[in-house]
Design an enzyme around this catalytic site. Sequence first.
Site, PDB file in Angstrom:
ATOM      1  N   LYS A  79      -8.341 -13.890   7.479  1.00 40.39           N
ATOM      2  CA  LYS A  79      -6.925 -14.182   7.248  1.00 40.39           C
ATOM      3  C   LYS A  79      -6.132 -13.961   8.535  1.00 40.39           C
ATOM      4  O   LYS A  79      -6.419 -13.049   9.321  1.00 40.39           O
ATOM      5  CB  LYS A  79      -6.387 -13.297   6.113  1.00 40.39           C
ATOM      6  N   SER A 154      -0.721 -14.630  -1.045  1.00 44.30           N
ATOM      7  CA  SER A 154      -0.569 -15.213   0.280  1.00 44.30           C
ATOM      8  C   SER A 154      -1.899 -15.595   0.943  1.00 44.30           C
ATOM      9  O   SER A 154      -1.912 -16.308   1.953  1.00 44.30           O
ATOM     10  CB  SER A 154       0.163 -14.225   1.203  1.00 44.30           C
ATOM     11  N   SER A 178      -2.195 -10.781  -3.528  1.00 46.40           N
ATOM     12  CA  SER A 178      -2.452 -11.861  -2.576  1.00 46.40           C
ATOM     13  C   SER A 178      -3.917 -12.196  -2.352  1.00 46.40           C
ATOM     14  O   SER A 178      -4.220 -13.205  -1.719  1.00 46.40           O
ATOM     15  CB  SER A 178      -1.804 -11.530  -1.225  1.00 46.40           C
TER      16      SER A 178
END
Length: 487
Positions: A79, A154, A178
């Site tokens: 990420k 996210s 997330s």
Amino acid sequence: MEIYEMTALQVAEKIKNKEITSMDAVESIARVVEEKDKTYNCYTSFDVESAMAQAERVQARINAGESTSPLAGVPVGIKDNICEKGKLTSCASKILFNFKPPYNATVINKLLEADMVPLGKLNMDEFAMGSTTETSYYGATKNPWDINRVPGGSSGGAAASVAADESVVALGSDTGGSVRQPCSFCGVTGLKPTYGSVSRYGLIAYASSLDQIGPIGKDVLDVAGVFNIIKGKDIKDSTSMASEEFSLDAIMVDNIKGMKIGIPTDFFGDGINPEVAQRVKTAAEILVSLGATVEEFTMPIVKYAIPTYYIIACAEACSNLSRFDGIKYGYKADEAFNLHDVYFKSRSEGFGMEVKKRIMLGNFVLSSGYFDAYYKKALQSKGLICKAFNEAFERYDFLLGPVAPTTALKIGEGLSDPLAMYLGDIYTVMINIAGLPSLALPCGFDSNNMPVGMQLIGKPFEEKTILTAGYAYQNATDYHKKKPNLV
């Protein structure tokens, strides 16, 4: 079966048996990314040369018999808020458009020590603020099951990359759901570990008391394998702690006889899609058939979860993001000739609208006139939420509930109705507030053939329990094996 279709453990086994090399695995993923990522937009950057160089180093160690890691040679997506030395790490924000950290996050060092191969940075909501991956400076990621829908957020790029075979396994971060919510929307498996079980050193902070790095994979065993690598005490993170050691063999059981599961009835009130509710209740029946007992109970504190979370998260965010000032690193506005202009213009131009809203909300609840009315009450509510979970765990081994009240939203729906997007986190944020572990895994599909996810919520530092139950469930079902029809 192509390499990119395999689980991480299957790839590792093929490499160990000399059937393929780590370079073959990287090349296989790279071909998919080149072909598919223009459609799905999972990556903010993809470094084939660096990945190949790491794969060659790892393969040399494997050939020499020097590597004992169970996931040696396996590619992994990262990420875009987890620092890698010399690699662009932007948090999907304009304000960090050119930031290349001078150090590795602890989890990156652990992956490298385990001879895994980082591939590149995965798209996300800007600074992890959002539930759809639409707030990214690089544009929205598309859901592989339906490109007209969001992948969640996210960590939407991470979950979508696993679903689209653009990564074998990935690392995300979870502040209020997330990791879990994108897994639910994309039909993959993910773990939000106990707060402190994985070092946050090198994770660019959103809300420091809530953030936690977690793995996303194609099944429970992949997730458990990566978790075993990244967890542990770190002297660079004072909130980190050692947790129970366990082997993958220890969680590979066919039944969960004797386990007692609690289902909060408040998770199934107004707002939940009936199809989602039904799939989760059917999953409970399957767990019963595997030997567990299930009992419903009330948890009225659920209704305070969203306001408590957003007050605490935004209060911490406005403090954490104050370091991005256009001076030390990152974006600096043109035509800024004094200190005020540098601050004001750089932050106005560098941050997206969702980030600005949360900074403003955070400053508001921390202001002298409203601190007691909002932030102090939120901390008191946090105490009540922790107490409610502690009382539940006196009776149950783990809790079961939906990850989200709906399946994946259509692109644009969340941004057009931000309150509805925030309310979509109602089942996930409490787990971060209480610092608990939670495993998200697919449990069926709705009438539009979109994945439905459930979560198993465990006691602190008892990831082994929920991973064991998750493995037994996946051993009895095949939802995690179903694949989208990729464009």
